[in-house]
Design a protein around this motif. Structure first.
Motif, PDB file in Angstrom:
ATOM      1  N   SER A 140       8.278  -2.875  -3.571  1.00  0.00           N
ATOM      2  CA  SER A 140       7.586  -3.177  -4.825  1.00  0.00           C
ATOM      3  C   SER A 140       8.495  -2.958  -6.027  1.00  0.00           C
ATOM      4  O   SER A 140       8.544  -3.779  -6.947  1.00  0.00           O
ATOM      5  CB  SER A 140       6.334  -2.297  -4.958  1.00  0.00           C
ATOM      6  OG  SER A 140       5.421  -2.572  -3.929  1.00  0.00           O
ATOM      7  N   LEU A 141       9.235  -1.856  -6.028  1.00  0.00           N
ATOM      8  CA  LEU A 141      10.151  -1.579  -7.131  1.00  0.00           C
ATOM      9  C   LEU A 141      11.299  -2.583  -7.153  1.00  0.00           C
ATOM     10  O   LEU A 141      11.798  -2.939  -8.228  1.00  0.00           O
ATOM     11  CB  LEU A 141      10.674  -0.149  -7.054  1.00  0.00           C
ATOM     12  CG  LEU A 141       9.623   0.944  -7.271  1.00  0.00           C
ATOM     13  CD1 LEU A 141      10.232   2.328  -7.082  1.00  0.00           C
ATOM     14  CD2 LEU A 141       8.960   0.823  -8.627  1.00  0.00           C
ATOM     15  N   ILE A 160      10.056  -5.588  -8.976  1.00  0.00           N
ATOM     16  CA  ILE A 160      10.024  -5.338 -10.425  1.00  0.00           C
ATOM     17  C   ILE A 160      11.419  -5.425 -11.020  1.00  0.00           C
ATOM     18  O   ILE A 160      11.643  -6.110 -12.022  1.00  0.00           O
ATOM     19  CB  ILE A 160       9.377  -3.966 -10.721  1.00  0.00           C
ATOM     20  CG1 ILE A 160       7.898  -3.987 -10.316  1.00  0.00           C
ATOM     21  CG2 ILE A 160       9.535  -3.608 -12.196  1.00  0.00           C
ATOM     22  CD1 ILE A 160       7.245  -2.623 -10.300  1.00  0.00           C
ATOM     23  N   ALA A 201       0.575   2.414  -6.651  1.00  0.00           N
ATOM     24  CA  ALA A 201       0.834   2.128  -8.068  1.00  0.00           C
ATOM     25  C   ALA A 201       2.004   1.154  -8.213  1.00  0.00           C
ATOM     26  O   ALA A 201       1.951   0.233  -9.045  1.00  0.00           O
ATOM     27  CB  ALA A 201       1.122   3.425  -8.817  1.00  0.00           C
ATOM     28  N   SER A 202       3.035   1.337  -7.408  1.00  0.00           N
ATOM     29  CA  SER A 202       4.198   0.434  -7.447  1.00  0.00           C
ATOM     30  C   SER A 202       3.805  -0.976  -7.027  1.00  0.00           C
ATOM     31  O   SER A 202       4.247  -1.960  -7.634  1.00  0.00           O
ATOM     32  CB  SER A 202       5.311   0.947  -6.533  1.00  0.00           C
ATOM     33  OG  SER A 202       5.746   2.211  -6.938  1.00  0.00           O
ATOM     34  N   ALA A 236       0.794  -2.318  -7.258  1.00  0.00           N
ATOM     35  CA  ALA A 236      -0.021  -2.896  -8.332  1.00  0.00           C
ATOM     36  C   ALA A 236       0.862  -3.386  -9.475  1.00  0.00           C
ATOM     37  O   ALA A 236       0.645  -4.478 -10.014  1.00  0.00           O
ATOM     38  CB  ALA A 236      -1.028  -1.861  -8.839  1.00  0.00           C
ATOM     39  N   ALA A 237       1.864  -2.598  -9.833  1.00  0.00           N
ATOM     40  CA  ALA A 237       2.780  -3.003 -10.904  1.00  0.00           C
ATOM     41  C   ALA A 237       3.567  -4.250 -10.501  1.00  0.00           C
ATOM     42  O   ALA A 237       3.759  -5.158 -11.313  1.00  0.00           O
ATOM     43  CB  ALA A 237       3.723  -1.856 -11.246  1.00  0.00           C
ATOM     44  N   ALA A 238       4.022  -4.306  -9.256  1.00  0.00           N
ATOM     45  CA  ALA A 238       4.783  -5.470  -8.785  1.00  0.00           C
ATOM     46  C   ALA A 238       3.916  -6.724  -8.797  1.00  0.00           C
ATOM     47  O   ALA A 238       4.374  -7.802  -9.204  1.00  0.00           O
ATOM     48  CB  ALA A 238       5.334  -5.216  -7.382  1.00  0.00           C
ATOM     49  N   ALA A 274       1.397  -7.274 -10.774  1.00  0.00           N
ATOM     50  CA  ALA A 274       1.222  -7.636 -12.185  1.00  0.00           C
ATOM     51  C   ALA A 274       2.466  -8.344 -12.713  1.00  0.00           C
ATOM     52  O   ALA A 274       2.356  -9.350 -13.430  1.00  0.00           O
ATOM     53  CB  ALA A 274       0.927  -6.381 -13.010  1.00  0.00           C
ATOM     54  N   VAL A 275       3.628  -7.840 -12.355  1.00  0.00           N
ATOM     55  CA  VAL A 275       4.889  -8.461 -12.795  1.00  0.00           C
ATOM     56  C   VAL A 275       4.993  -9.881 -12.247  1.00  0.00           C
ATOM     57  O   VAL A 275       5.380 -10.806 -12.958  1.00  0.00           O
ATOM     58  CB  VAL A 275       6.097  -7.600 -12.372  1.00  0.00           C
ATOM     59  CG1 VAL A 275       7.400  -8.364 -12.476  1.00  0.00           C
ATOM     60  CG2 VAL A 275       6.158  -6.332 -13.208  1.00  0.00           C
TER      61      VAL A 275
END
Length: 104
Positions: free
Chosen positions: A24-25, A28, A75-76, A78-80, A82-83
């Motif tokens: 995921s990171l 991002i 959380a990672s 979810a952020a990925a 969204a990105v």
């Protein structure tokens, strides 16, 4: 993902969570680097340092806490996602604008 993290000795949940977080990171940072103009190393290094600092200050996953790693990985992810959604929306808008300009 480096083998030096030794996540496999902490159990299956920890290892799967770590891998999900790392992927995921990577998504991002890949989006951050897409239009970086050659400053890839600086952006990647700062991103990695900030992630490590946040993990050290906010979580105790270093002790092998699987639930902390699972929370970080969710959380990672979810952020990925969204990105990816934001990036796809921007690309669609650019494509639409390009098509409109070609029709003029």
């Amino acid at each position: 993902m480096g083998g030096w993290h030794n996540v496999y000795s902490e159990g299956l949940l920890f290892a799967v969570s770590f891998i999900m977080m790392a992927v995921s990171l990577s998504v991002i940072v890949g989006e951050l680097l897409r239009d970086s103009g050659g400053n890839n190393l600086v952006i990647a290094s700062v991103f990695h340092a900030l992630i490590n600092l946040g993990l050290l200050l906010l979580f105790n996953e270093e002790s092998g806490n699987s639930s902390a790693m699972a929370i970080i990985s969710i959380a990672s992810l979810a952020a990925a996602l969204a990105v990816i959604a934001i990036s796809m929306k921007q690309r669609r808008e650019i494509l639409k604008l390009s098509k409109n300009l070609l029709q003029l």
